[in-house]
Design a protein around this motif. Structure first.
Motif, PDB file in Angstrom:
ATOM      1  N   ARG A  81       0.764  -1.198   0.108  1.00 60.86           N
ATOM      2  CA  ARG A  81       0.162  -0.055  -0.057  1.00 60.86           C
ATOM      3  C   ARG A  81       0.939   1.453   0.078  1.00 60.86           C
ATOM      4  O   ARG A  81       0.406   2.511  -0.718  1.00 60.86           O
ATOM      5  N   ARG A  86      -2.102   1.682  -2.620  1.00 56.39           N
ATOM      6  CA  ARG A  86      -3.640   1.024  -2.556  1.00 56.39           C
ATOM      7  C   ARG A  86      -3.290  -0.228  -2.150  1.00 56.39           C
ATOM      8  O   ARG A  86      -2.053  -0.830  -2.126  1.00 56.39           O
ATOM      9  N   TYR A  87      -4.309  -0.733  -1.524  1.00 55.87           N
ATOM     10  CA  TYR A  87      -3.963  -2.420  -0.977  1.00 55.87           C
ATOM     11  C   TYR A  87      -4.061  -3.191  -2.347  1.00 55.87           C
ATOM     12  O   TYR A  87      -4.702  -2.964  -3.261  1.00 55.87           O
ATOM     13  N   PRO A  88      -3.487  -4.508  -2.365  1.00 59.71           N
ATOM     14  CA  PRO A  88      -3.445  -5.257  -3.331  1.00 59.71           C
ATOM     15  C   PRO A  88      -4.847  -5.609  -3.798  1.00 59.71           C
ATOM     16  O   PRO A  88      -5.644  -5.812  -2.673  1.00 59.71           O
ATOM     17  N   ASN A  89      -5.226  -6.119  -4.905  1.00 59.84           N
ATOM     18  CA  ASN A  89      -6.303  -6.530  -5.276  1.00 59.84           C
ATOM     19  C   ASN A  89      -6.432  -7.931  -4.765  1.00 59.84           C
ATOM     20  O   ASN A  89      -7.828  -8.497  -4.463  1.00 59.84           O
ATOM     21  N   SER A  90      -5.559  -8.688  -4.784  1.00 60.29           N
ATOM     22  CA  SER A  90      -5.422 -10.130  -4.436  1.00 60.29           C
ATOM     23  C   SER A  90      -4.049 -10.338  -3.654  1.00 60.29           C
ATOM     24  O   SER A  90      -3.058  -9.662  -3.939  1.00 60.29           O
ATOM     25  N   GLU A  93      -0.933 -10.494  -5.905  1.00 62.92           N
ATOM     26  CA  GLU A  93      -0.185  -8.966  -6.468  1.00 62.92           C
ATOM     27  C   GLU A  93       1.136  -8.669  -5.323  1.00 62.92           C
ATOM     28  O   GLU A  93       1.796  -7.864  -5.630  1.00 62.92           O
ATOM     29  N   PRO A  98       1.136  -6.157 -10.450  1.00 62.05           N
ATOM     30  CA  PRO A  98       0.000  -5.877 -11.147  1.00 62.05           C
ATOM     31  C   PRO A  98      -0.012  -5.256 -12.281  1.00 62.05           C
ATOM     32  O   PRO A  98       0.728  -4.337 -12.509  1.00 62.05           O
ATOM     33  N   ASP A 100      -2.572  -3.324 -13.614  1.00 61.79           N
ATOM     34  CA  ASP A 100      -2.921  -1.935 -13.671  1.00 61.79           C
ATOM     35  C   ASP A 100      -2.025  -0.867 -13.112  1.00 61.79           C
ATOM     36  O   ASP A 100      -2.417   0.296 -13.037  1.00 61.79           O
ATOM     37  N   ARG A 129      -9.390 -10.123   1.158  1.00 67.87           N
ATOM     38  CA  ARG A 129     -10.472  -9.169   0.528  1.00 67.87           C
ATOM     39  C   ARG A 129     -10.125  -7.905   0.951  1.00 67.87           C
ATOM     40  O   ARG A 129     -10.048  -7.272   1.996  1.00 67.87           O
ATOM     41  N   TYR A 139      -8.812  -4.099   5.174  1.00 70.52           N
ATOM     42  CA  TYR A 139      -8.869  -5.256   4.134  1.00 70.52           C
ATOM     43  C   TYR A 139      -9.265  -6.703   5.436  1.00 70.52           C
ATOM     44  O   TYR A 139      -8.865  -6.249   6.510  1.00 70.52           O
TER      45      TYR A 139
END
Length: 159
Positions: A81, A86-90, A93, A98, A100, A129, A139
């Motif tokens: 982060r 940001r926090y990872p999407n999964s 990552e 990632p 994106d 999540r 999360y």
């Protein structure tokens, strides 16, 4: 010397009183013993091998430490982060960049040296999540526990 009726009645009354006192004492003793047994909690569940119970307790402790605020995975998530904004999407990552992320964004990964770090003591992958349902500002991170089934009583999470 002949006994009078009042002496016989008094003797009978004394005998009945002694029997009643003994009966009450036995009942009180049994009730207290049952209450003490109900309050006592066994250290090992009935039908469980003590070594298995100890191993399960140690594994549960390792998961609690791993998903807790100062555990390794939360530290990797915070590092991600900090670097990516940001926090990872999964959890993947943490292992691979990632798609994106913009070319100029810092990733400096992989953040985790091995896929094994992302597995609980029972060999299952930790669940993740973001944003979390329990921790809406960050999360949710959890293990399915010894049974390996999600959303059961033995799940261990950061909430």
């Amino acid at each position: 010397m002949a006994r009078s009726r009042s002496d016989s009645a008094l003797g009978l009354l004394a005998a009945v009183t002694v029997v009643l006192v003994v009966a009450v004492a036995v009942i009180v003793f049994r009730v207290l013993r049952e209450e003490r047994a109900a309050v006592r909690t066994p250290t090992t569940p009935v039908g469980t091998n003590p070594q298995e119970a100890e191993d399960r307790a140690r594994a549960t402790e390792r998961v609690t430490l791993a998903v807790g605020a100062n555990g390794p995975i939360p530290n990797y998530l915070q590092l991600f982060r900090h670097r990516a904004g940001r926090y990872p999407n999964s959890l993947d990552e943490l292992l691979t960049r990632p798609a994106d992320l913009e070319a100029g964004q810092t990733w400096n990964g992989p953040h985790v040296g091995s896929e094994d770090i992302l597995r609980d003591p029972w060999g299952q992958r930790y669940h993740y999540r973001a944003p979390g349902i329990h921790n809406t500002g960050s999360y949710d991170l959890w293990s399915s526990g010894p049974d390996g089934v999600e959303d059961t009583a033995d799940d261990i999470g950061n909430w």
